[in-house]
Every structure is written in C-alpha cells, then in structure tokens.
Design an enzyme around this catalytic site. Structure first.
Site, PDB file in Angstrom:
ATOM      1  N   ARG A 120      34.627  18.787 -22.455  1.00 34.52           N
ATOM      2  CA  ARG A 120      34.561  19.384 -21.115  1.00 34.52           C
ATOM      3  C   ARG A 120      33.150  19.893 -20.787  1.00 34.52           C
ATOM      4  O   ARG A 120      32.748  19.908 -19.619  1.00 34.52           O
ATOM      5  CB  ARG A 120      35.574  20.528 -20.987  1.00 34.52           C
TER       6      ARG A 120
ATOM      7  N   SER B 158      37.767  27.200 -17.406  1.00 27.33           N
ATOM      8  CA  SER B 158      38.511  26.398 -18.384  1.00 27.33           C
ATOM      9  C   SER B 158      38.042  24.959 -18.421  1.00 27.33           C
ATOM     10  O   SER B 158      37.974  24.336 -19.486  1.00 27.33           O
ATOM     11  CB  SER B 158      40.012  26.440 -18.077  1.00 27.33           C
TER      12      SER B 158
ATOM     13  N   GLU C 140      46.940  21.625  -6.154  1.00 28.42           N
ATOM     14  CA  GLU C 140      46.287  20.368  -6.524  1.00 28.42           C
ATOM     15  C   GLU C 140      46.378  19.293  -5.443  1.00 28.42           C
ATOM     16  O   GLU C 140      45.477  18.446  -5.333  1.00 28.42           O
ATOM     17  CB  GLU C 140      46.874  19.848  -7.840  1.00 28.42           C
TER      18      GLU C 140
ATOM     19  N   PHE D  37      47.774  18.159 -14.218  1.00 31.45           N
ATOM     20  CA  PHE D  37      47.929  18.555 -12.820  1.00 31.45           C
ATOM     21  C   PHE D  37      47.008  17.758 -11.901  1.00 31.45           C
ATOM     22  O   PHE D  37      47.346  17.526 -10.739  1.00 31.45           O
ATOM     23  CB  PHE D  37      47.653  20.058 -12.662  1.00 31.45           C
TER      24      PHE D  37
ATOM     25  N   HIS E  75      41.579  19.030 -20.491  1.00 26.39           N
ATOM     26  CA  HIS E  75      42.701  19.444 -21.332  1.00 26.39           C
ATOM     27  C   HIS E  75      43.666  18.288 -21.584  1.00 26.39           C
ATOM     28  O   HIS E  75      44.884  18.445 -21.535  1.00 26.39           O
ATOM     29  CB  HIS E  75      43.430  20.625 -20.703  1.00 26.39           C
TER      30      HIS E  75
ATOM     31  N   ASP F  58      49.175  25.510 -25.523  1.00 28.87           N
ATOM     32  CA  ASP F  58      49.669  25.444 -24.146  1.00 28.87           C
ATOM     33  C   ASP F  58      50.956  24.635 -24.042  1.00 28.87           C
ATOM     34  O   ASP F  58      51.698  24.757 -23.070  1.00 28.87           O
ATOM     35  CB  ASP F  58      48.605  24.841 -23.223  1.00 28.87           C
TER      36      ASP F  58
ATOM     37  N   ARG G 170      39.680  19.898 -24.072  1.00 30.78           N
ATOM     38  CA  ARG G 170      39.306  21.300 -24.244  1.00 30.78           C
ATOM     39  C   ARG G 170      38.824  21.603 -25.652  1.00 30.78           C
ATOM     40  O   ARG G 170      37.894  22.378 -25.859  1.00 30.78           O
ATOM     41  CB  ARG G 170      40.508  22.207 -23.943  1.00 30.78           C
TER      42      ARG G 170
END
Length: 316
Positions: free
Chosen positions: A11, A38, A59, A84, A110, A118, A168
């Site tokens: 990222r 993030s 989104e 998402f 991610h 998560d 991530r």
C-alpha cells in the site's frame, strides 16, 4: 529464500506514487472513503488537500464522483479496501465507468487473506474475477512495494479504467527500481525447464521460495511474475508452457474465475499441458494472524512445491 531488499506493505508504494504523480501533474485527483491512512493515501491528502475528496463510507458515491472527475478531464484515483472498492460499487464500475471507458483508476487495498484479524468480511478474495470480466478494465496485481509504485505510476497514463490490487501486510521486497515494468508484460524472475510457476501479488515471493526448494530435488522451476492479469501476457505463458511442459499458478485469491483461470484460458487454447492451481479453494477466510492463515489455506511455498510435483507427474 534470502530477502535482501527489505520488507514493506505494498500500500505504501501506491501512496508514494500518488504523491509523485500529484507533484508532476495537476490533473491527478484522489478520492477516499474514510480510510485514507489505512490505504496510504493520506500523504496525498496532506500535500494536495484541494485535489483530495473524502466521500465518507459511501463507495458507490466514491466511484460515481471519480467518473465525473474523469469526464471533467482529471485523472482520478479512487481507493479504499479492495472488498468494498470492487464489490459494493460494482454496478457503478460496470455501467458508469467501464461502459463509457472512462479514465478512472481504482486502488483496492487490504487484498487477500493477509488482512488477518479483520476477518472474512474484509478479506477481498474475489475481486480479480469480478474486475477482469468487465470490458475495458485493466487489472494489475503487483508483487511488492516497488512494483506497486511502478504499476500506479504507469496506470495514470494508461488509457481506460484500471484496478490495482495491493495489500496491508508487510511483505518481502523482491524487485528493484531498475527492473523493467510494463503493463501487460510478464517478467521471468527465474529460468527453468521442468515446470513453470506463474504467480501474482504476494504469491510471487512464495513461488521463488518454492523454486529453491524444488531445485534441491533437482527440479528446475521457471518463475513467472504475471503482474497484469488483464491484458494478460499470452506469449509469455505460451513460451513457458512450451519450454517447461507443465505449469502451476499461485494466487492469494479464489481459484474460480481468478488468476489461475485467466492463465488456464491461455493454456487450453494454445498449448495444453498439465496444470495445477494454488489458491483459495471455494471458501471464505477467517480472522487470524496473516502468517497462520496463509498456512491454513495452503498458500505457502510447500503447497506450490506439492502442486509442482503433481503437475510433473502428469507430464508425458
């Protein structure tokens, strides 16, 4: 396998590229969905606040606004968690962006199992398949932070919509600044003649490690880094299959419809050879340590080695 270039999450390559692009081109615009830190776009937000929009946890609006900015002449990058960024606004991506072939770049952070704690709801394991099926969409899955930066830089001026999948978790850096990167062109990272291991994303490192394990058994495995899933480098796959006579694909993604399927489409039409798939086998993930999840879901070098042995056993 010894990693001599350090470890860093992919990222950050995405975020660094956006800042560099923003300094060079005032048409670069970035949009986020309340996840700026993030997904590593907060650096761009800080340096170019007038070219950054936080749309909130919305989104569908994120991609709709990016489409509008594209029509207005900007080069928008819309970024949030991959599950998402790809799933929730898929209709907007399909009908508003891809149907009109708009110049929108989508950052899906991610990705894969390595989101870890998560859990299943945030582990994007399907987005390669749902993005690559869309007309006009380019799909890129870089293998490390260096390649992610290159992919992001290249995507800015690559025509049409682009989806960049990145992660991530900290992973080994296996490429160098001097390595060539071209959208649509695979890179041979290691030569071999017995079996080809084609991989993308985090699995490229595992593929290299697997090749070293196989080498100790006297098996020479070629490692192919296919960072662009669409348009895929057909010739590189054909050449590898003709040279090695067997192929294994490795992806941190569902096997069905994903990277392995994209490679198989090329193989079956051009040079059918024994083929095995390493990936998520029709299941959701779960919460846990990323390293433990990679072991549980059979995404490690030892799993690639086992798949290579199976493919070799089927060679005529």
């Amino acid at each position: 396998m010894v990693n001599i270039y350090g470890n860093k999450a992919t990222r950050f390559g995405f975020g660094d590229a956006l800042i560099e692009l923003g300094r060079k081109d005032e048409k670069i615009f970035v949009l986020g969905a309340d996840t700026a830190a993030s997904v590593a776009i907060n650096g761009f937000q800080k340096e170019f606040p007038n070219r950054f929009i936080n749309v909130g946890i919305a989104e569908t609006n994120l991609l709709g606004m990016a489409a509008g900015l594209s029509v207005a002449g900007f080069i928008p990058f819309a970024a949030t968690y991959g599950v998402f960024a790809s799933g929730r606004p898929w209709e907007q991506i399909r009908t508003t962006i891809c149907y009109s072939n708009l110049n929108v770049k989508i950052g899906g952070s991610h990705s894969g199992l390595m989101v870890g704690y998560d859990g299943a709801t945030h582990q994007a394991l399907e987005e390669i398949s749902i993005m690559r099926c869309l007309p006009h969409m380019t799909v890129i899955v870089p293998c490390d932070v260096v390649e992610t930066k290159k992919a992001t830089m290249a995507s800015a001026y690559y025509p049409g919509p682009v989806y960049i999948r990145y992660g991530r978790e900290t992973i080994p850096t296996i490429t160098q600044e001097s390595d060539k990167f071209e959208i649509g062109k695979a890179n041979v990272l290691k030569e071999g003649t017995d079996v080809c291991i084609a991989a993308c994303g985090t699995m490229v490192y595992e593929a290299l490690s697997a090749s070293e394990m196989l080498e100790k058994e006297g098996i020479k495995a070629q490692v192919l880094n296919i960072h662009t899933i669409k348009p895929i480098d057909k010739q590189a796959i054909i050449d590898s299959c003709k040279k090695c006579g067997a192929i294994v694909t490795a992806e941190e993604h569902q096997i069905f419809g994903g990277f392995g399927s994209a490679v198989a489409e090329v193989v079956v039409q051009n040079c059918p050879v024994p083929m095995e798939f390493v990936g998520i086998n029709d299941t959701f993930g779960e919460s846990g340590k990323p390293a433990d999840l990679m072991v549980k879901y059979h995404l490690k070098d030892v799993d690639i080695v086992a798949a290579a042995r199976k493919a070799l056993a089927r060679k005529k």
